[in-house]
Motif scaffolding. Structure first.
Motif, PDB file in Angstrom:
ATOM      1  N   ALA A   8       0.809  -1.225   0.000  1.00 43.14           N
ATOM      2  CA  ALA A   8       0.000   0.000   0.000  1.00 43.14           C
ATOM      3  C   ALA A   8       0.836   1.266   0.000  1.00 43.14           C
ATOM      4  O   ALA A   8       0.452   2.273  -0.593  1.00 43.14           O
ATOM      5  CB  ALA A   8      -0.926   0.008   1.216  1.00 43.14           C
ATOM      6  N   GLY A  51       4.984   1.719  -7.623  1.00 38.38           N
ATOM      7  CA  GLY A  51       3.724   2.389  -7.960  1.00 38.38           C
ATOM      8  C   GLY A  51       2.648   1.420  -8.416  1.00 38.38           C
ATOM      9  O   GLY A  51       1.475   1.563  -8.055  1.00 38.38           O
ATOM     10  N   ARG A  82       1.118  -0.303  -5.460  1.00 37.75           N
ATOM     11  CA  ARG A  82       0.223   0.619  -4.735  1.00 37.75           C
ATOM     12  C   ARG A  82      -1.116   0.730  -5.465  1.00 37.75           C
ATOM     13  O   ARG A  82      -2.185   0.621  -4.873  1.00 37.75           O
ATOM     14  CB  ARG A  82       0.851   2.020  -4.633  1.00 37.75           C
ATOM     15  CG  ARG A  82       2.026   2.130  -3.701  1.00 37.75           C
ATOM     16  CD  ARG A  82       2.241   3.577  -3.277  1.00 37.75           C
ATOM     17  NE  ARG A  82       2.458   4.479  -4.383  1.00 37.75           N
ATOM     18  CZ  ARG A  82       3.639   4.799  -4.906  1.00 37.75           C
ATOM     19  NH1 ARG A  82       4.739   4.257  -4.409  1.00 37.75           N
ATOM     20  NH2 ARG A  82       3.739   5.655  -5.915  1.00 37.75           N
ATOM     21  N   LEU A  83      -1.020   0.926  -6.751  1.00 35.22           N
ATOM     22  CA  LEU A  83      -2.225   1.079  -7.567  1.00 35.22           C
ATOM     23  C   LEU A  83      -3.101  -0.168  -7.473  1.00 35.22           C
ATOM     24  O   LEU A  83      -4.327  -0.079  -7.297  1.00 35.22           O
ATOM     25  CB  LEU A  83      -1.799   1.322  -9.012  1.00 35.22           C
ATOM     26  CG  LEU A  83      -2.841   1.788  -9.993  1.00 35.22           C
ATOM     27  CD1 LEU A  83      -3.474   3.086  -9.526  1.00 35.22           C
ATOM     28  CD2 LEU A  83      -2.191   1.999 -11.368  1.00 35.22           C
ATOM     29  N   PHE A 125      -3.127  -2.457  -5.066  1.00 31.16           N
ATOM     30  CA  PHE A 125      -3.689  -2.611  -3.726  1.00 31.16           C
ATOM     31  C   PHE A 125      -4.875  -1.679  -3.510  1.00 31.16           C
ATOM     32  O   PHE A 125      -5.945  -2.097  -3.078  1.00 31.16           O
ATOM     33  CB  PHE A 125      -2.630  -2.352  -2.638  1.00 31.16           C
ATOM     34  CG  PHE A 125      -3.269  -2.264  -1.278  1.00 31.16           C
ATOM     35  CD1 PHE A 125      -3.642  -3.415  -0.597  1.00 31.16           C
ATOM     36  CD2 PHE A 125      -3.588  -1.032  -0.709  1.00 31.16           C
ATOM     37  CE1 PHE A 125      -4.301  -3.336   0.632  1.00 31.16           C
ATOM     38  CE2 PHE A 125      -4.250  -0.949   0.509  1.00 31.16           C
ATOM     39  CZ  PHE A 125      -4.603  -2.109   1.188  1.00 31.16           C
ATOM     40  N   TRP A 126      -4.669  -0.383  -3.808  1.00 29.68           N
ATOM     41  CA  TRP A 126      -5.738   0.585  -3.519  1.00 29.68           C
ATOM     42  C   TRP A 126      -6.935   0.361  -4.437  1.00 29.68           C
ATOM     43  O   TRP A 126      -8.079   0.616  -4.043  1.00 29.68           O
ATOM     44  CB  TRP A 126      -5.214   2.019  -3.599  1.00 29.68           C
ATOM     45  CG  TRP A 126      -4.272   2.300  -2.472  1.00 29.68           C
ATOM     46  CD1 TRP A 126      -2.901   2.211  -2.503  1.00 29.68           C
ATOM     47  CD2 TRP A 126      -4.604   2.611  -1.103  1.00 29.68           C
ATOM     48  NE1 TRP A 126      -2.369   2.465  -1.263  1.00 29.68           N
ATOM     49  CE2 TRP A 126      -3.381   2.725  -0.385  1.00 29.68           C
ATOM     50  CE3 TRP A 126      -5.803   2.818  -0.429  1.00 29.68           C
ATOM     51  CZ2 TRP A 126      -3.345   3.034   0.983  1.00 29.68           C
ATOM     52  CZ3 TRP A 126      -5.765   3.129   0.934  1.00 29.68           C
ATOM     53  CH2 TRP A 126      -4.552   3.227   1.623  1.00 29.68           C
ATOM     54  N   GLU A 186      -2.166   6.255 -15.639  1.00 25.96           N
ATOM     55  CA  GLU A 186      -1.230   6.312 -14.513  1.00 25.96           C
ATOM     56  C   GLU A 186      -1.922   6.092 -13.169  1.00 25.96           C
ATOM     57  O   GLU A 186      -1.265   6.042 -12.133  1.00 25.96           O
ATOM     58  CB  GLU A 186      -0.441   7.627 -14.510  1.00 25.96           C
ATOM     59  CG  GLU A 186      -1.241   8.848 -14.146  1.00 25.96           C
ATOM     60  CD  GLU A 186      -0.361  10.069 -13.808  1.00 25.96           C
ATOM     61  OE1 GLU A 186       0.863  10.019 -13.987  1.00 25.96           O
ATOM     62  OE2 GLU A 186      -0.945  11.080 -13.363  1.00 25.96           O
ATOM     63  N   GLY A 187      -3.249   5.952 -13.190  1.00 25.35           N
ATOM     64  CA  GLY A 187      -3.970   5.578 -11.976  1.00 25.35           C
ATOM     65  C   GLY A 187      -4.060   6.681 -10.939  1.00 25.35           C
ATOM     66  O   GLY A 187      -4.226   6.410  -9.751  1.00 25.35           O
ATOM     67  N   PHE A 218      -7.084   0.703   6.188  1.00 22.96           N
ATOM     68  CA  PHE A 218      -7.873  -0.517   6.046  1.00 22.96           C
ATOM     69  C   PHE A 218      -7.852  -1.260   7.371  1.00 22.96           C
ATOM     70  O   PHE A 218      -7.139  -0.869   8.305  1.00 22.96           O
ATOM     71  CB  PHE A 218      -7.356  -1.390   4.893  1.00 22.96           C
ATOM     72  CG  PHE A 218      -5.941  -1.877   5.029  1.00 22.96           C
ATOM     73  CD1 PHE A 218      -5.645  -3.067   5.670  1.00 22.96           C
ATOM     74  CD2 PHE A 218      -4.891  -1.141   4.495  1.00 22.96           C
ATOM     75  CE1 PHE A 218      -4.336  -3.514   5.789  1.00 22.96           C
ATOM     76  CE2 PHE A 218      -3.574  -1.589   4.589  1.00 22.96           C
ATOM     77  CZ  PHE A 218      -3.296  -2.773   5.250  1.00 22.96           C
ATOM     78  N   GLN A 269       0.791  10.589  -2.109  1.00 25.87           N
ATOM     79  CA  GLN A 269       1.474   9.495  -2.804  1.00 25.87           C
ATOM     80  C   GLN A 269       0.596   8.997  -3.955  1.00 25.87           C
ATOM     81  O   GLN A 269      -0.519   8.508  -3.726  1.00 25.87           O
ATOM     82  CB  GLN A 269       1.732   8.374  -1.795  1.00 25.87           C
ATOM     83  CG  GLN A 269       2.766   7.383  -2.229  1.00 25.87           C
ATOM     84  CD  GLN A 269       3.042   6.364  -1.132  1.00 25.87           C
ATOM     85  OE1 GLN A 269       2.208   6.116  -0.254  1.00 25.87           O
ATOM     86  NE2 GLN A 269       4.201   5.743  -1.192  1.00 25.87           N
ATOM     87  N   LYS A 270       1.116   9.142  -5.161  1.00 24.47           N
ATOM     88  CA  LYS A 270       0.340   8.690  -6.334  1.00 24.47           C
ATOM     89  C   LYS A 270       0.093   7.180  -6.248  1.00 24.47           C
ATOM     90  O   LYS A 270       0.960   6.430  -5.821  1.00 24.47           O
ATOM     91  CB  LYS A 270       1.095   9.018  -7.624  1.00 24.47           C
ATOM     92  CG  LYS A 270       1.094  10.500  -7.967  1.00 24.47           C
ATOM     93  CD  LYS A 270       1.785  10.738  -9.301  1.00 24.47           C
ATOM     94  CE  LYS A 270       1.745  12.206  -9.672  1.00 24.47           C
ATOM     95  NZ  LYS A 270       2.450  12.488 -10.937  1.00 24.47           N
ATOM     96  N   GLY A 271      -1.052   6.773  -6.703  1.00 22.22           N
ATOM     97  CA  GLY A 271      -1.398   5.348  -6.613  1.00 22.22           C
ATOM     98  C   GLY A 271      -2.165   5.082  -5.331  1.00 22.22           C
ATOM     99  O   GLY A 271      -3.130   4.337  -5.317  1.00 22.22           O
ATOM    100  N   ARG A 272      -1.709   5.707  -4.207  1.00 21.51           N
ATOM    101  CA  ARG A 272      -2.430   5.550  -2.938  1.00 21.51           C
ATOM    102  C   ARG A 272      -3.604   6.524  -2.891  1.00 21.51           C
ATOM    103  O   ARG A 272      -4.695   6.167  -2.457  1.00 21.51           O
ATOM    104  CB  ARG A 272      -1.490   5.828  -1.760  1.00 21.51           C
ATOM    105  CG  ARG A 272      -2.146   5.576  -0.404  1.00 21.51           C
ATOM    106  CD  ARG A 272      -1.114   5.602   0.704  1.00 21.51           C
ATOM    107  NE  ARG A 272      -0.695   6.951   1.059  1.00 21.51           N
ATOM    108  CZ  ARG A 272      -1.385   7.781   1.855  1.00 21.51           C
ATOM    109  NH1 ARG A 272      -2.542   7.404   2.352  1.00 21.51           N
ATOM    110  NH2 ARG A 272      -0.925   8.976   2.141  1.00 21.51           N
ATOM    111  N   ILE A 290      -6.154   8.632  -5.038  1.00 13.05           N
ATOM    112  CA  ILE A 290      -6.713   8.732  -6.387  1.00 13.05           C
ATOM    113  C   ILE A 290      -7.746   9.848  -6.376  1.00 13.05           C
ATOM    114  O   ILE A 290      -8.750   9.771  -5.660  1.00 13.05           O
ATOM    115  CB  ILE A 290      -7.360   7.396  -6.822  1.00 13.05           C
ATOM    116  CG1 ILE A 290      -6.311   6.265  -6.756  1.00 13.05           C
ATOM    117  CG2 ILE A 290      -7.934   7.509  -8.237  1.00 13.05           C
ATOM    118  CD1 ILE A 290      -6.869   4.889  -7.028  1.00 13.05           C
TER     119      ILE A 290
END
Lengths: 138, 496
Positions: free
Chosen positions: A80, A85, A88-89, A91-92, B69-70, B321, B422-425, B427
Motif C-alpha cells: 500500500a 507504484g 500501490r495502484l 492494492f488501492w 497512470e492511476g 484498512f 502518494q500517487k497510486g495511494r 486517487i
C-alpha cells in the motif's frame, strides 16, 4: 463469475485483513462488480491478484492466503505504501472494490446505523453493455 | 442495415445535446427531421433506487474510469441525459474573468449574459430554501465563517425538490432539472426522435455509423432492433462529452483534423474529505450541497464545496484498512464532507486519445505537481473548517495515516504535506472533463471555431465541454448549455 477459484481464495484472504467484518456474501458482490468492468481493467486486477498471491512466497515461503492475518497485514501495508507504484495502484484499486462491495451492500448498514435509501424501490442488478468490449473494430 | 434520412443527428444527450435538441424543437414542429442518439439506456426516475451498488450501472466503467497512470478516476453518466441526471445540480455561470482569459473571438461576457439568464430560468436554478439545507451544510457555513472564509450559496437546478438526497445516483423524484426531465421531453413533444442504446462508432460527411445495443432490464425497451445502423444527415452535432467527443472524432479519421484534437484536456481533479462531529450529521439526508468557498481560487486554484457520499464511496475516500478503518466508518452518521476542486491548467500533453480498433476513449491525463499542491492546500483548509465546526477527527489522505485529531489542529500545515500525496495511494476523482476540441480561429491550435463548427468540416459541429479552451474553474454545466446555445444559433442559420 469473474473470479477463478484461486482468485476467490486470494480475495477472501485479502478481505479478512482489509474489511474484517465482511462475510462470504461480499465476495459475490465484489465478483459481480469486477465482472462489470471493462475487460482490460479485469485483466489488470487479475494480474495484481496473481502477483500479490505469490509474492509473499519469496519472503515467507508461503502464498498470501497461507500467511497468518498479522503477516498478511504487514505484507499489504508494504504494497500500500511501498516504492512500487503498480503495487500501490493494485492494492488501492482492489481495496476500493472490497470497500464498495461491503459498504455498498445493506449487510453492512446496520453496523453503521445507516438507514439506506429513502425510497422503496426494487433492486437493479442487470448491467448495461460496455459498447467497446461488445463490438468489434469500429 | 437501415438508412433513414435526417437533417440533423445529435450524438449525445447531456447538457450539450439536450440544449441543441430543445433549440431545434420549433423547427422540428415545422418538419425538420432530427434524431438524438444516446449510447446509454433510457431510465426514468422510478429506476433510481438510491443503492450505490446497483446504480454503478448509470456510469461509464461503473463510475471509476481510470487514467493509465492511476491518479484519477472519471465519473461520467451513461444514460439518456448523459451526466445531467447524476450530477448534484450545481449551476454556475462562467466567471467573467475566465471568459476574458479564454479569449475566444465573439465569446464575450456580454454575449453570454442573456443566455445564462434564459437558461437558468429554463432549469429553475436558484438558491435552496432554508428547509432544504442540511446539517452538513449548516456546519460547513459556521466552520468556514469561523475561519474567516466567505461562504457563498450555490444555485441549484431543482423544481419541487423533496429532499430525498442521493442526488448523484439519479433524482428519485424528478425534481432535478436534467435534460432527461426538461429539454429532451420538450423536444420529443415537438417530434424529436430519440434512439437510446445507440452507440456511435464513426461519423463522416453526411453519415453516422452506430450500433443499437441490448436494453438492460428495467430500462425503456429499444424501438429499433439490435445491430448496426447507419443514418444519413446533413449536419451532425457531436455532444458526447469531453471524454467521448474527441475520441469519436479521432476514431472517425476525418481528413485535415487539427493537431490539437484531444489536447488541452482538463478535469477539475477533486478529493472528498471528511470530519467526524460529536453530533449526528446525517449528511445523506435532505439536499447535499448548498455552499462553497472560493477564497483559495486565485491563490491556490482550489474551491471548497459541501458534499455527501454514501457509505461505499465514503469508505473508499477514507485512508487505511482493517480495524482502524472500520472504527472510522462506524462514525459514518457523524461525518461532515467537503469536496475540493482544483482548476487545473490546460496543457498540450494532457489529452483524450482513441484506442486503436475499438475507439474507446483513453484519458491520457497526468496529475501535475501544481494540482497536487492545490489539493494539499485544499485539504488543509478543509481540515480547518472541520475543526472550527467542532469535529474531533479529520480524514484527509495527505496526513499521516490519513487522519488528524483535534489535539493536532494547530499543526495542520506541517501534517498535511505534498510529500504525503502518494500517487497510486491517493486517487483523485473528476466529474468535470473539459477540452479536447477547443474553440479558436486557427486550425493549427484549435479544433472548432467559436460556434462549434469543426475546422474544415462545415457539416460537423461540437456542442459540449470539449469546446472549452481552458478550465472553466467552476462546475461546467451551465457553460456547456450556453456554448451549445451559440452552436444552435449558427446551426439554425446554416439550416435556413
Amino acid at each position: 463469475m469473474s473470479f477463478s477459484e484461486r482468485q476467490t481464495h486470494f480475495f477472501r484472504a485479502f478481505l479478512e485483513v482489509v474489511v474484517p467484518e465482511a462475510n462470504e456474501d461480499v465476495v459475490g458482490v465484489a465478483d459481480r462488480m469486477v465482472s462489470s468492468k471493462p475487460a482490460a481493467i479485469q485483466k489488470k486486477m487479475r494480474l495484481f491478484m496473481f502477483v500479490a498471491n505469490i509474492l509473499p512466497f519469496f519472503r515467507f515461503f508461503r502464498t498470501f492466503p497461507s500467511l497468518s492475518v498479522q503477516k498478511r497485514e504487514r505484507f499489504l501495508r508494504w504494497l500500500a505504501t511501498g516504492p512500487v507504484g503498480l503495487f500501490r495502484l493494485g492494492f488501492w484499486g482492489l481495496r476500493s472494490v472490497a470497500l464498495l462491495a461491503f459498504y455498498g451492500d445493506e449487510g453492512s448498514w446496520k453496523g453503521l446505523e445507516y438507514g439506506g435509501p429513502i425510497v422503496d424501490r426494487p433492486r437493479r442488478l442487470d448491467l448495461p453493455v460496455d459498447p467497446y468490449d461488445t463490438l468489434g473494430d469500429a | 442495415m437501415s438508412s433513414p434520412e435526417y437533417d440533423v443527428v445529435i450524438v449525445g444527450s447531456g447538457a450539450g445535446g439536450g440544449t441543441i435538441a430543445k433549440r431545434l424543437a420549433p423547427l422540428i414542429e415545422k418538419g425538420l427531421r432530427v434524431a438524438l442518439l444516446e449510447s446509454g439506456p433510457r431510465y426514468d426516475r422510478t429506476y433510481f433506487n438510491q443503492r450505490e451498488a446497483d446504480m454503478q450501472s448509470l456510469f461509464w466503467e461503473g463510475g471509476a474510469w481510470l487514467n493509465p497512470e492511476g491518479t484519477l478516476q472519471m465519473v461520467a453518466g451513461r444514460m439518456l441525459g448523459g451526466s445531467t441526471p447524476v450530477y448534484t445540480g450545481v449551476t454556475f455561470k462562467l466567471p467573467d474573468d475566465v471568459c476574458r482569459e479564454w479569449n475566444v473571438p465573439t465569446l464575450t461576457v456580454e454575449d453570454l449574459a442573456p443566455r445564462f439568464s434564459r437558461l437558468k430560468e429554463e432549469v429553475g436554478a436558484a438558491e435552496l430554501p432554508p428547509e432544504r439545507i442540511n446539517k452538513n451544510n449548516e456546519l460547513f457555513a459556521a466552520g468556514a465563517e469561523a475561519c474567516g472564509m466567505k461562504t457563498i450559496k450555490l444555485e441549484i437546478n431543482v423544481r419541487g425538490c423533496k429532499g430525498y438526497g442521493f442526488c448523484n445516483l439519479g433524482c428519485a423524484s424528478g425534481a432535478k432539472q436534467s435534460t432527461l426531465e426538461v429539454q429532451i421531453p420538450s423536444a420529443e413533444e415537438a417530434g424529436l426522435e430519440v434512439i437510446h442504446n445507440c452507440h456511435v462508432r464513426r461519423v463522416e460527411d453526411g453519415r453516422v455509423h452506430a450500433e443499437v445495443l441490448r436494453a438492460p432490464e428495467g430500462s425503456t425497451p429499444n424501438e429499433r432492433p439490435e445491430g448496426k445502423i447507419s443514418l444519413s444527415a446533413r449536419f451532425i452535432v457531436v455532444s458526447a462529452g469531453a471524454c467521448s467527443t474527441p475520441a469519436l472524432l479521432a476514431a472517425s479519421q476525418l481528413p485535415n483534423m487539427s493537431p490539437t484534437l484531444g489536447r488541452f484536456f482538463t478535469v477539475h481533479p477533486s478529493l472528498t474529505v471528511n470530519g467526524t462531529h460529536p453530533e449526528i450529521v446525517d449528511s445523506h439526508l435532505n439536499f447535499p450541497k448548498a455552499y462553497y468557498v472560493d477564497d483559495f481560487s486565485k491563490s491556490h486554484d482550489v474551491y471548497l464545496e459541501t458534499a455527501f457520499y454514501y457509505p461505499g464511496v465514503t469508505a473508499k475516500n477514507i485512508d487505511g484498512f482493517g480495524v482502524e478503518h472500520l472504527r472510522r466508518m462506524k462514525k459514518y452518521r457523524h461525518m461532515m464532507a467537503i469536496i475540493l476542486l482544483n482548476h487545473d491548467a490546460a496543457t498540450y500533453e494532457n489529452r483524450v486519445a482513441a484506442e486503436p480498433g475499438t475507439g474507446r476513449p483513453v484519458l491520457e491525463y497526468q496529475l501535475s505537481e501544481a494540482s497536487i499542491r492545490s489539493l494539499v492546500q485544499g485539504q488543509r483548509e478543509a481540515a480547518r473548517v472541520f475543526f472550527a465546526a467542532g469535529c474531533t477527527e479529520v480524514y484527509v489522505p495527505s496526513a499521516p495515516d490519513g487522519m488528524i485529531t483535534r489535539d493536532q489542529k494547530d499543526d495542520i500545515d506541517q501534517l498535511v504535506t505534498v510529500e504525503r500525496y502518494q500517487k497510486g495511494r491517493i486517487i483523485s476523482s473528476s466529474a468535470h472533463p473539459q477540452g479536447g476540441c477547443r474553440m479558436g480561429t486557427d486550425a493549427s491550435d484549435s479544433v472548432c471555431d467559436p460556434y462549434g463548427v469543426v475546422h474544415g468540416q462545415p457539416w460537423l459541429r461540437v456542442a459540449d465541454a470539449s469546446l472549452f479552451p481552458k478550465s472553466s474553474h467552476v462546475n461546467p454545466y451551465l457553460t456547456v448549455m450556453a456554448l451549445s446555445d451559440r452552436v444552435a444559433d449558427r446551426l439554425i442559420d446554416d439550416l435556413a
